[in-house]
Every structure is written in structure tokens, then in C-alpha cells.
Design an enzyme around this catalytic site. Structure first.
Site, PDB file in Angstrom:
ATOM      1  CE  LYS A  10      -5.897 127.337  60.282  1.00 54.49           C
ATOM      2  NZ  LYS A  10      -4.406 127.398  60.248  1.00 54.49           N
ATOM      3  CE1 TYR A  50      -3.393 128.782  65.339  1.00 53.99           C
ATOM      4  CE2 TYR A  50      -4.767 130.567  64.523  1.00 53.99           C
ATOM      5  CZ  TYR A  50      -4.325 129.251  64.451  1.00 53.99           C
ATOM      6  OH  TYR A  50      -4.830 128.404  63.488  1.00 53.99           O
ATOM      7  CG  PHE A  58       4.240 132.207  61.553  1.00 46.71           C
ATOM      8  CD1 PHE A  58       3.048 131.937  62.219  1.00 46.71           C
ATOM      9  CD2 PHE A  58       5.316 131.340  61.749  1.00 46.71           C
ATOM     10  CE1 PHE A  58       2.923 130.831  63.046  1.00 46.71           C
ATOM     11  CE2 PHE A  58       5.201 130.223  62.582  1.00 46.71           C
ATOM     12  CZ  PHE A  58       3.989 129.981  63.231  1.00 46.71           C
ATOM     13  NE  ARG A  86      -2.371 118.157  63.614  1.00 45.51           N
ATOM     14  CZ  ARG A  86      -1.823 119.396  63.720  1.00 45.51           C
ATOM     15  NH1 ARG A  86      -2.403 120.342  64.462  1.00 45.51           N
ATOM     16  NH2 ARG A  86      -0.744 119.695  63.075  1.00 45.51           N
ATOM     17  CB  THR A  92       1.722 122.789  59.249  1.00 45.23           C
ATOM     18  OG1 THR A  92       1.550 122.119  60.500  1.00 45.23           O
ATOM     19  CG2 THR A  92       1.459 124.272  59.397  1.00 45.23           C
ATOM     20  NE  ARG A 103      -3.611 122.299  57.807  1.00 41.27           N
ATOM     21  CZ  ARG A 103      -3.106 122.257  59.031  1.00 41.27           C
ATOM     22  NH1 ARG A 103      -2.252 121.303  59.377  1.00 41.27           N
ATOM     23  NH2 ARG A 103      -3.448 123.165  59.937  1.00 41.27           N
ATOM     24  CG  ASN A 113      -2.758 125.827  57.278  1.00 41.32           C
ATOM     25  OD1 ASN A 113      -3.659 126.500  57.742  1.00 41.32           O
ATOM     26  ND2 ASN A 113      -1.802 125.314  58.023  1.00 41.32           N
ATOM     27  CG  HIS A 116      -6.990 124.738  64.406  1.00 41.82           C
ATOM     28  ND1 HIS A 116      -5.707 124.974  64.812  1.00 41.82           N
ATOM     29  CD2 HIS A 116      -7.632 124.206  65.489  1.00 41.82           C
ATOM     30  CE1 HIS A 116      -5.574 124.620  66.087  1.00 41.82           C
ATOM     31  NE2 HIS A 116      -6.729 124.147  66.518  1.00 41.82           N
ATOM     32  CD  GLU A 127      -6.895 124.244  70.048  1.00 37.84           C
ATOM     33  OE1 GLU A 127      -5.674 124.469  70.029  1.00 37.84           O
ATOM     34  OE2 GLU A 127      -7.457 123.492  69.225  1.00 37.84           O
TER      35      GLU A 127
HETATM   36  P1  IDP Z   1      -0.871 123.378  62.753  1.00 32.40           P
HETATM   37  O1  IDP Z   1      -2.027 124.284  62.363  1.00 32.40           O
HETATM   38  O2  IDP Z   1      -0.607 122.312  61.735  1.00 32.40           O
HETATM   39  O3  IDP Z   1      -1.035 122.819  64.152  1.00 32.40           O
HETATM   40  P2  IDP Z   1       1.101 125.220  63.873  1.00 32.40           P
HETATM   41  O4  IDP Z   1       2.575 125.010  63.839  1.00 32.40           O
HETATM   42  O5  IDP Z   1       0.399 125.025  65.186  1.00 32.40           O
HETATM   43  O6  IDP Z   1       0.454 124.274  62.751  1.00 32.40           O
HETATM   44  O7  IDP Z   1       0.832 126.689  63.332  1.00 32.40           O
HETATM   45  C1  IDP Z   1      -0.425 127.297  63.486  1.00 32.40           C
HETATM   46  C2  IDP Z   1      -0.778 127.994  62.195  1.00 32.40           C
HETATM   47  O8  IDP Z   1       0.154 129.055  61.962  1.00 32.40           O
HETATM   48  C3  IDP Z   1      -0.674 127.114  60.944  1.00 32.40           C
HETATM   49  O9  IDP Z   1      -1.813 126.295  60.729  1.00 32.40           O
HETATM   50  C4  IDP Z   1      -0.521 128.160  59.861  1.00 32.40           C
HETATM   51  O10 IDP Z   1      -1.750 128.802  59.541  1.00 32.40           O
HETATM   52  C5  IDP Z   1       0.394 129.163  60.563  1.00 32.40           C
HETATM   53  N1  IDP Z   1       1.826 128.859  60.308  1.00 32.40           N
HETATM   54  C6  IDP Z   1       2.566 127.853  60.839  1.00 32.40           C
HETATM   55  N2  IDP Z   1       3.837 127.869  60.391  1.00 32.40           N
HETATM   56  C7  IDP Z   1       3.908 128.937  59.544  1.00 32.40           C
HETATM   57  C8  IDP Z   1       4.983 129.500  58.762  1.00 32.40           C
HETATM   58  O11 IDP Z   1       6.108 129.023  58.748  1.00 32.40           O
HETATM   59  N3  IDP Z   1       4.654 130.615  58.012  1.00 32.40           N
HETATM   60  C9  IDP Z   1       3.411 131.172  58.020  1.00 32.40           C
HETATM   61  N4  IDP Z   1       2.388 130.686  58.745  1.00 32.40           N
HETATM   62  C10 IDP Z   1       2.635 129.568  59.500  1.00 32.40           C
HETATM   63 MG    MG Z   2      -1.021 123.744  65.978  1.00 28.18          MG
END
Ligand code: IDP
Ligand code: MG
Length: 141
Positions: A10, A50, A58, A86, A92, A103, A113, A116, A127
Site C-alpha cells: 500500500k 473496495y 472509514f 493472510r 488488519t 503488518r 497497514n 493487502h 482481485e
Molecule cells: P483486511 O485488509 O485485513 O482484509 P478489511 O476489513 O477488509 O481488512 O478492510 C480493508 C482495509 O480498510 C484495511 O486493510 C484498512 O486499510 C482499512 N480499514 C479496515 N478497518 C478500518 C478501521 O476501522 N479504520 C480505518 N481503516 C480501516
Molecule cells: Mg479485506
């Protein structure tokens, strides 16, 4: 289980100079890179990618972040690739990520973070197709 997953390094990680270190983690974890490119997502790409999160509070911040600078998109190959990647990236929220995960070591916070990873074989396929044509994958060359 499939052998391919989709990854993004990212914008936060690219801008901090972590691309090479994250490539090392990918290789050390036993993945083959089937394709990779550096690009800057535009608004439509980020929103499309997304779209599952469009109702989340968010979402707008996430789109601004993901379009803020270049990122690296990759196709990774390994048995059970989705689960293996993963595990390599960790939770996350980096505060909840295990030791030695990407991460834990490179993410700033729950939004920025570092990487992805697809969450299912079905989404990995979608994707990959979002960013790559079949002929761009090494397995098809
Ligand atoms: P993942 O990337 O671990 O699969 P997801 O829940 O799919 O997590 O969320 C996608 C992306 O959205 C996350 O990687 C992060 O960049 C962002 N994100 C997820 N939850 C939050 C939050 O609570 N606050 C701000 N950004 C978030
Ligand atoms: Mg995800």
C-alpha cells in the site's frame, strides 16, 4: 484451495521505502511472484476495488489513502496461497498482529497497514482480474 492470491504493497509502505523489505518477506515465506506492477490508483479504481466497504465509516478515508501515492500490486503463488499470505501479513490492526508479520513490522495503524491480502479464493480471482490480464501472469507466458 487455490494456489494464487492477490497482494498490494500500500502507499504508506511504498512511500516509506519498505517495498524491498516486503519483497524479502514474500520470498522468505516461499511465494513465487507471478506478476507485479507499480501504479497509482485513481478514485474509480480504489472505490471499485473496495466497493464491499462502501457503507463503512472509514470508506472515504480509505479511498483517500489508497489514492495518495504509488502502490505495488502483485499476484502471489504458493499452495493455499490465500491463507498463507493472510498469515504472513497478520491482523488488519497492527496492534493485534502477531510478531514477525508484515503488518506488525511495517504498518502504522489500522488504516495505513502496509499491505493487502485477498480473503478467499473467489475474491483472489476477482482481485487479480481487476488489475491483471491473463497474459501478464508468468504461468501464462
Ligand atoms: P483486511 O485488509 O485485513 O482484509 P478489511 O476489513 O477488509 O481488512 O478492510 C480493508 C482495509 O480498510 C484495511 O486493510 C484498512 O486499510 C482499512 N480499514 C479496515 N478497518 C478500518 C478501521 O476501522 N479504520 C480505518 N481503516 C480501516
Ligand atoms: Mg479485506
Amino acid at each position: 484451495m487455490g494456489n494464487q492470491t492477490f497482494a498490494i504493497i500500500k502507499p504508506d509502505a511504498v512511500s516509506k521505502g519498505y517495498t524491498g523489505k516486503i519483497y524479502d518477506r514474500i520470498i522468505q515465506a516461499g511465494f513465487n511472484i507471478l506478476s507485479a506492477k507499480l501504479l497509482k490508483l485513481n478514485n474509480d479504481q480504489a472505490k471499485g476495488f473496495y466497493s464491499v466497504h462502501r457503507e463503512r465509516p472509514f470508506f472515504n478515508d480509505l479511498i483517500n489513502f489508497m489514492t495518495s501515492g504509488p502502490c505495488m500490486v502483485l499476484v502471489l503463488n504458493k499452495p493455499n496461497a490465500v491463507r498463507a499470505w493472510r498469515e504472513t501479513i497478520g491482523a488488519t490492526n497492527p496492534d493485534e498482529a502477531e510478531e514477525n508479520t508484515i503488518r506488525k513490522d511495517f504498518a502504522s495503524n489500522v488504516q495505513e497497514n502496509a499491505v493487502h491480502g485477498s480473503d478467499s479464493d473467489e475474491n483472489a480471482e476477482k482481485e487479480i482480474a481487476f488489475f491483471f490480464t491473463d497474459s501478464e501472469l508468468l504461468t501464462n507466458q
